[in-house]
Design a protein around this motif. Structure first.
Motif, PDB file in Angstrom:
ATOM      1  N   PHE A 148      42.826  43.815  32.529  1.00 49.46           N
ATOM      2  CA  PHE A 148      42.296  42.532  32.988  1.00 49.46           C
ATOM      3  C   PHE A 148      43.472  41.675  33.422  1.00 49.46           C
ATOM      4  O   PHE A 148      44.374  41.388  32.631  1.00 49.46           O
ATOM      5  N   CYS A 149      43.474  41.270  34.693  1.00 46.47           N
ATOM      6  CA  CYS A 149      44.569  40.488  35.259  1.00 46.47           C
ATOM      7  C   CYS A 149      44.065  39.090  35.621  1.00 46.47           C
ATOM      8  O   CYS A 149      42.972  38.939  36.168  1.00 46.47           O
ATOM      9  N   CYS A 150      44.868  38.094  35.341  1.00 49.17           N
ATOM     10  CA  CYS A 150      44.490  36.711  35.653  1.00 49.17           C
ATOM     11  C   CYS A 150      45.755  35.911  35.937  1.00 49.17           C
ATOM     12  O   CYS A 150      46.719  35.965  35.162  1.00 49.17           O
ATOM     13  N   GLU A 151      45.766  35.193  37.052  1.00 52.39           N
ATOM     14  CA  GLU A 151      46.924  34.410  37.416  1.00 52.39           C
ATOM     15  C   GLU A 151      47.167  33.290  36.403  1.00 52.39           C
ATOM     16  O   GLU A 151      46.232  32.680  35.895  1.00 52.39           O
ATOM     17  N   HIS A 152      48.441  33.036  36.144  1.00 56.00           N
ATOM     18  CA  HIS A 152      48.793  31.923  35.271  1.00 56.00           C
ATOM     19  C   HIS A 152      48.364  30.617  35.955  1.00 56.00           C
ATOM     20  O   HIS A 152      48.686  30.371  37.102  1.00 56.00           O
ATOM     21  N   GLY A 153      47.625  29.813  35.238  1.00 56.96           N
ATOM     22  CA  GLY A 153      47.167  28.547  35.799  1.00 56.96           C
ATOM     23  C   GLY A 153      45.821  28.609  36.481  1.00 56.96           C
ATOM     24  O   GLY A 153      45.367  27.609  37.046  1.00 56.96           O
ATOM     25  N   ALA A 154      45.154  29.770  36.469  1.00 55.86           N
ATOM     26  CA  ALA A 154      43.831  29.871  37.095  1.00 55.86           C
ATOM     27  C   ALA A 154      42.857  28.909  36.414  1.00 55.86           C
ATOM     28  O   ALA A 154      42.796  28.828  35.187  1.00 55.86           O
ATOM     29  N   SER A 155      42.087  28.177  37.222  1.00 52.78           N
ATOM     30  CA  SER A 155      41.158  27.189  36.666  1.00 52.78           C
ATOM     31  C   SER A 155      39.885  27.841  36.127  1.00 52.78           C
ATOM     32  O   SER A 155      39.271  27.333  35.197  1.00 52.78           O
ATOM     33  N   VAL A 156      39.490  28.966  36.711  1.00 48.16           N
ATOM     34  CA  VAL A 156      38.303  29.699  36.268  1.00 48.16           C
ATOM     35  C   VAL A 156      38.726  31.097  35.832  1.00 48.16           C
ATOM     36  O   VAL A 156      39.383  31.814  36.591  1.00 48.16           O
ATOM     37  N   ILE A 157      38.355  31.476  34.623  1.00 50.35           N
ATOM     38  CA  ILE A 157      38.729  32.786  34.085  1.00 50.35           C
ATOM     39  C   ILE A 157      37.490  33.661  34.040  1.00 50.35           C
ATOM     40  O   ILE A 157      36.559  33.398  33.276  1.00 50.35           O
ATOM     41  N   PRO A 158      37.425  34.702  34.860  1.00 52.30           N
ATOM     42  CA  PRO A 158      36.240  35.557  34.887  1.00 52.30           C
ATOM     43  C   PRO A 158      36.164  36.460  33.660  1.00 52.30           C
ATOM     44  O   PRO A 158      37.141  36.613  32.918  1.00 52.30           O
ATOM     45  N   ALA A 159      34.998  37.063  33.471  1.00 52.30           N
ATOM     46  CA  ALA A 159      34.815  38.038  32.401  1.00 52.30           C
ATOM     47  C   ALA A 159      35.047  39.438  32.960  1.00 52.30           C
ATOM     48  O   ALA A 159      34.797  39.702  34.129  1.00 52.30           O
ATOM     49  N   SER A 191      24.553  50.735  33.228  1.00 48.37           N
ATOM     50  CA  SER A 191      24.991  50.055  34.445  1.00 48.37           C
ATOM     51  C   SER A 191      25.708  48.757  34.101  1.00 48.37           C
ATOM     52  O   SER A 191      26.702  48.384  34.736  1.00 48.37           O
ATOM     53  N   ASP A 192      25.211  48.043  33.118  1.00 52.52           N
ATOM     54  CA  ASP A 192      25.853  46.846  32.572  1.00 52.52           C
ATOM     55  C   ASP A 192      25.935  47.054  31.064  1.00 52.52           C
ATOM     56  O   ASP A 192      24.949  46.833  30.356  1.00 52.52           O
ATOM     57  N   HIS A 193      27.089  47.478  30.574  1.00 52.78           N
ATOM     58  CA  HIS A 193      27.174  47.855  29.161  1.00 52.78           C
ATOM     59  C   HIS A 193      27.699  46.719  28.283  1.00 52.78           C
ATOM     60  O   HIS A 193      27.056  46.331  27.324  1.00 52.78           O
ATOM     61  N   PHE A 194      28.873  46.205  28.595  1.00 52.13           N
ATOM     62  CA  PHE A 194      29.415  45.081  27.833  1.00 52.13           C
ATOM     63  C   PHE A 194      30.424  44.335  28.691  1.00 52.13           C
ATOM     64  O   PHE A 194      30.834  44.811  29.748  1.00 52.13           O
ATOM     65  N   GLU A 195      30.811  43.164  28.238  1.00 47.86           N
ATOM     66  CA  GLU A 195      31.836  42.400  28.925  1.00 47.86           C
ATOM     67  C   GLU A 195      32.735  41.723  27.899  1.00 47.86           C
ATOM     68  O   GLU A 195      32.326  41.488  26.750  1.00 47.86           O
ATOM     69  N   ILE A 196      33.955  41.433  28.324  1.00 47.51           N
ATOM     70  CA  ILE A 196      34.915  40.741  27.472  1.00 47.51           C
ATOM     71  C   ILE A 196      35.270  39.422  28.144  1.00 47.51           C
ATOM     72  O   ILE A 196      35.724  39.387  29.294  1.00 47.51           O
ATOM     73  N   CYS A 197      35.045  38.333  27.423  1.00 48.69           N
ATOM     74  CA  CYS A 197      35.326  36.987  27.934  1.00 48.69           C
ATOM     75  C   CYS A 197      36.643  36.499  27.345  1.00 48.69           C
ATOM     76  O   CYS A 197      36.865  36.579  26.132  1.00 48.69           O
ATOM     77  N   SER A 198      37.514  35.994  28.198  1.00 51.07           N
ATOM     78  CA  SER A 198      38.815  35.470  27.777  1.00 51.07           C
ATOM     79  C   SER A 198      38.753  33.946  27.779  1.00 51.07           C
ATOM     80  O   SER A 198      38.336  33.335  28.757  1.00 51.07           O
ATOM     81  N   ILE A 199      39.179  33.355  26.682  1.00 48.76           N
ATOM     82  CA  ILE A 199      39.136  31.896  26.538  1.00 48.76           C
ATOM     83  C   ILE A 199      40.559  31.388  26.319  1.00 48.76           C
ATOM     84  O   ILE A 199      41.209  31.738  25.338  1.00 48.76           O
TER      85      ILE A 199
END
Length: 227
Positions: A148-159, A191-199
């Motif tokens: 899971f990659c996310c830019e530093h400072g991103a305003s919206v963090i996807p799951a 098809s949709d098994h689970f997701e991980i949310c980053s806070i």
């Protein structure tokens, strides 16, 4: 959504109010189907086939300048002929199969093939390292990692959404063909098994150490196991 769930740290986790768990570094998430002939929703009789090891890749308090200058460790790569063959197989399969698009504010993650060699992914927050009896364990560790990659400072963090069609090329590379091409694969992963949310609990624009929390959300009623 499907009926599939997960095993979280060896404990069955199903859909509903109990289908959300806090994740910590080292937790184990397993896809499992009932070992009973008649099926069942309990976790005691479930046998894990695909296992994810949850690893926090980015330290919880790294200054951005340290991340930019971090050294990259070279990883061994397989012979060129094997690289070319596996990459061609993955590319051909992608063209033949329809890849599902994740819902809004969800991503499918990043992965590496053998042909990528020692290349490193950028802005990795955590990764799921996959292993199990139906996984080709002869592949290098980095090839079996979904990041899971996310830019530093991103305003919206996807799951990070995990499902049978979302990571199609990834599954094609790491799951054994006898499992992937059988009905058992469809029964094992939904098809949709689970997701991980980053806070992120800190301001990304400040100099304070980053503080992340991770939650596992089960999307189907069959459940899964963790650890």
């Amino acid at each position: 959504l499907s009926l599939n769930g997960v095993l979280h740290n060896s404990k069955y986790t199903g859909q509903g109010e109990e289908g959300e768990k806090v994740l910590q570094h080292g937790d184990v998430i397993a896809l499992a189907i009932s070992a009973e002939v008649g099926g069942g929703q309990g976790g005691s009789m479930r046998k894990p086939f695909i296992v994810f090891a949850f690893e926090i890749v980015r330290p919880l308090s790294p200054p951005p300048e340290e991340l930019a200058g971090a050294a990259q460790v070279a990883l061994p790569s397989p012979p060129p002929q094997q690289q070319q063959q596996q990459q061609q197989e993955a590319d051909d399969e992608l063209m033949r199969q329809e890849v599902r698009t994740p819902p809004d504010n969800c991503v499918v993650g990043c992965s590496r093939s053998n042909s990528d060699g020692p290349s490193a992914l950028e802005d990795v927050i955590f990764c799921l390292e996959v292993h199990g009896e139906d996984v080709d364990m002869g592949l290098p560790t980095e090839v079996r990692q979904l990041c899971f990659c996310c830019e530093h400072g991103a305003s919206v963090i996807p799951a990070l959404r995990i499902g049978r069609g979302y990571q199609h090329s990834f599954w094609q590379r790491i799951v054994r063909p006898e499992c992937l091409n059988s009905k058992r694969w469809a029964a094992m992963i939904a098809s949709d098994h689970f997701e991980i949310c980053s806070i992120r609990r800190t301001n990304p624009m400040s100099a304070e150490p980053q503080d992340w929390r991770f939650r596992l959300h089960v999307l189907g009623s069959i459940g899964l196991t963790v650890n």
